[in-house]
Design an enzyme around this catalytic site. Structure first.
Site, PDB file in Angstrom:
ATOM      1  N   GLU A 137     -11.378  10.500  29.946  1.00 61.41           N
ATOM      2  CA  GLU A 137     -12.699  10.239  30.535  1.00 61.41           C
ATOM      3  C   GLU A 137     -13.697   9.914  29.424  1.00 61.41           C
ATOM      4  O   GLU A 137     -13.433  10.211  28.252  1.00 61.41           O
ATOM      5  CB  GLU A 137     -13.172  11.478  31.320  1.00 61.41           C
ATOM      6  N   PRO A 138     -14.848   9.349  29.783  1.00 68.56           N
ATOM      7  CA  PRO A 138     -15.827   9.021  28.748  1.00 68.56           C
ATOM      8  C   PRO A 138     -16.171  10.238  27.862  1.00 68.56           C
ATOM      9  O   PRO A 138     -16.331  10.098  26.660  1.00 68.56           O
ATOM     10  CB  PRO A 138     -17.049   8.558  29.549  1.00 68.56           C
ATOM     11  N   ASP A 342      -0.888  -6.742   2.646  1.00 72.16           N
ATOM     12  CA  ASP A 342      -1.353  -6.970   1.278  1.00 72.16           C
ATOM     13  C   ASP A 342      -0.374  -7.855   0.499  1.00 72.16           C
ATOM     14  O   ASP A 342      -0.783  -8.711  -0.280  1.00 72.16           O
ATOM     15  CB  ASP A 342      -1.496  -5.596   0.600  1.00 72.16           C
ATOM     16  N   GLU A 369      -2.546   8.397  23.177  1.00 76.07           N
ATOM     17  CA  GLU A 369      -1.486   9.387  23.460  1.00 76.07           C
ATOM     18  C   GLU A 369      -1.564  10.585  22.517  1.00 76.07           C
ATOM     19  O   GLU A 369      -0.549  11.154  22.129  1.00 76.07           O
ATOM     20  CB  GLU A 369      -0.104   8.736  23.332  1.00 76.07           C
TER      21      GLU A 369
END
Ligand code: TGC
Ligand code: FAD
Length: 390
Positions: A137-138, A342, A369
Site C-alpha cells: 500500500e502507499p 563498466d 518481494e
C-alpha cells in the site's frame, strides 16, 4: 574445451531430470524467439504486448508447478529454470511470469474453493486471463501487516475500500487478488476482485526507469462490492500472502542469476573482441579479475538455489533460506550487471548492448518481494532470535 567449460563448472545440468532439461530447453527457445525480439521496443517505449501472456500459456510456462487445471505439474526446480531463461532476456518478463504463476494461480490453487479453481485457473494457465497481486500500500511497503485496506461484511458480500500501490500488471489485469482486513475480526483475507466490479480503478505509474517492459500501477478500491464466493476460503492472516511470496521469491532467486549470466556472457564476448593498447581488453588482468568474480558468484549462486528448490521438493525448505537466496541472488546479480556495464565502456550505456537495461531492472528486483535489507533482518532474526523490524 575452455569455450564451454566455464558455463557449467559445477555440472549443474547433470542434476536436472530429463523433464527439467526439456522444460529448460523449451523456455530457452521461447525466450529467444518470442521475448528477445520484443524487448528493445518494450523497454524504450514502455510497451507491453499482451500477446506475451498467451504465448507463455501456449508454451506451458504459466503456473508450471500446479497439477491439473491445464498446468504442467512440473517441479519447483523446473519453475526456477523457466525464470532463469526468461530473465536472461528481461526481468520484466520474468515478473509477468512470477506474478501470474506464484502470486495469482498459486494462492487460488492453495487456498481457493474448487469452484474458484475451475473458474479461474485454466484461463490463467492459457494466458486468456491476466492476474495481479495487491499487497503493498502507499503507506505500507516493507510492513504489509499494517495495511489499511478494509473489507466490510455485508452478509452475502463484502465492500472493499482502500488502495494498493506498485502493483505489477494492475493496469491490464482481469482479476486482482487483493489482501485486505475484514472489519469483523481484523484478519487478513484474499479477495478476487474482477475487472467488471464497480468502484475498481487501476491507474498506471508513470516515469519508471526500471522494468519498463512491464506495466505497474495502483489498485484503487472505492466501495467495491465483492461477493463472498470471491473470497479465498482456505486462509486467514498474513500466512496467506507470505505463502505466495515464498514461491515467487524462490523463482526470483533463480531468475536474477539468468540476468547476471547474460551480462557476463556479453561482457566476455565484447572484451575478447575489442582491442585497446594493441590487445584484447579481455587479456588485461583487471578485466579477467572482474569476470572471475562474476563467474564464481554465478556458479556458486546457481548451485545454492538448486539446493533450495530441491529442499522445497523434499519438504525441508524453511522460509529463512528463501530470504537468504532472494537477497544473495538479487544483490549479487545487480553488482555483476553494474561491473559488466563498466567493461563495455561507452557502449555499456546503450540499450542495444542490453546490459544497462539489466542494471536498471535489477534495481527494482533487489527492492520488490522484500528489499535486500529486509531479508537481511529476517536472517538477523534467524541468527539471534531478536526481530529488528520495529
Ligand atoms: P508479520 O508481518 O508480523 O506477520 C506475521 C505472520 O506471517 C507469517 N510469516 C510467514 N509465513 C510464511 N512464510 C514467510 N516468509 C513468512 N513471513 C512471515 C508469520 O509466521 C506470522 O504468522 P502467524 O500465523 O504467527 O500470524 O511478519 P513477520 O514479523 O514475521 O515478518 C516481517 C517481515 C518484514 C519479514 C515481513 O513483513 C516481510 O516479508 N516484509 C516484506 C514485504 C514484501 O515482501 N512485500 C512484497 C509485496 S509483493 C511484490 O513485491 C511483488 S513483485 C512481483 C514481481 O513483479 O515479480
Ligand atoms: P519501504 O518499505 O518504504 O522501504 C524504503 C527503504 O527503507 C528500503 O531500503 C528498506 O529496505 C528500508 N527499510 C524499511 N524498513 C526498514 C527497517 N525496519 N530497517 C531498516 N531498513 C528498513 N507489491 C505488491 O504487492 N504487488 C506487486 O505486484 C508489486 N510489484 C512491484 C513492482 C515494482 C516495479 C516495484 C518497485 C515494487 C512492487 N511491489 C509490489 C512493491 C514492493 O514489494 C515494495 O516496493 C517493497 O516491498 C518495498 O516497499 P516500499 O517501496 O514501500 O519501501
Amino acid at each position: 574445451d575452455f569455450d564451454l567449460h566455464w558455463k557449467d563448472m559445477l555440472l549443474l545440468d547433470r542434476r536436472f531430470s530429463e523433464e527439467e532439461m526439456l522444460i529448460k530447453e523449451t523456455a530457452k527457445r521461447f525466450a529467444e524467439s518470442e521475448l528477445m525480439p520484443r524487448v528493445l521496443k518494450g523497454f524504450r517505449e514502455e510497451h507491453f504486448d499482451q500477446g506475451i501472456f498467451k504465448a507463455m500459456g501456449s508454451a506451458g510456462l504459466l503456473g508450471s508447478f500446479i497439477h491439473g487445471y491445464g498446468c504442467a505439474g512440473a517441479s519447483p526446480t523446473a519453475y526456477g529454470l523457466i525464470a532463469r531463461e526468461v530473465e536472461k532476456v528481461d526481468s520484466a518478463y520474468r515478473s509477468t511470469l512470477s506474478v501470474q504463476s506464484s502470486l495469482v494461480m498459486h494462492p487460488i490453487n492453495l487456498f481457493g474453493s474448487e469452484e474458484q479453481k475451475e473458474r479461474f485457473l485454466p484461463r490463467l494457465a492459457t494466458g486468456d486471463l491476466i492476474g495481479c497481486f495487491g499487497l503493498t500500500e502507499p503507506d505500507h511497503g516493507s510492513d504489509p501487516s499494517g495495511m489499511k485496506t478494509r473489507a466490510h461484511d455485508k452478509g452475502d458480500h463484502y465492500v472493499l475500500s482502500g488502495a494498493k500501490n506498485w502493483i505489477t500488471n494492475s493496469p491490464i489485469a482481469d482479476i486482482c487478488l487483493v489482501w485486505a482486513k475484514t472489519d469483523t475480526d481484523e484478519k487478513v483475507r484474499g479477495f478476487l476482485v474482477e475487472r467488471s466490479m464497480e468502484g475498481l480503478s487501476t491507474p498506471k505509474i508513470e516515469g519508471k526507469f526500471s522494468l519498463r517492459a512491464s506495466p505497474t500501477g495502483m489498485i484503487q478500491l472505492d466501495e467495491v462490492k465483492v461477493p463472498k464466493s470471491n473470497v479465498l476460503p482456505g486462509v486467514t492472516g498474513m500466512r496467506g500472502p507470505f505463502a505466495c511470496l515464498n514461491s515467487a521469491r524462490l523463482g526470483i532467486a533463480w531468475g536474477a542469476w539468468g540476468a547476471a549470466e547474460f551480462c557476463l556472457e556479453s561482457a566476455r564476448r565484447y572484451t575478447m573482441d575489442r582491442q585497446q593498447f594493441g590487445w584484447p581488453l579481455a587479456a588485461n588482468q583487471l578485466v579477467q579479475f572482474k569476470m572471475a568474480n562474476a563467474l564464481t558468484e554465478i556458479t556458486i549462486g546457481l548451485n545454492a538455489v538448486l539446493q533450495a528448490t530441491r529442499m522445497k521438493e523434499s519438504g525441508e525448505l524453511h522460509s529463512n533460506v528463501i530470504s537468504m537466496m532472494k537477497r544473495n541472488s538479487c544483490s549479487k546479480a545487480l553488482e555483476i550487471a553494474r561491473t559488466c556495464r563498466d567493461m563495455l565502456g561507452g557502449n555499456g550505456i546503450v540499450d542495444e548492448y542490453h546490459i544497462i537495461r539489466h542494471v536498471c531492472n535489477l534495481e527494482a528486483v533487489n527492492t520488490y518481494e522484500g528489499t535486500a535489507d529486509i531479508h537481511a533482518l529476517v536472517l538477523g532474526r534467524a541468527l539471534t532470535g531478536l526481530p529488528a523490524f520495529k
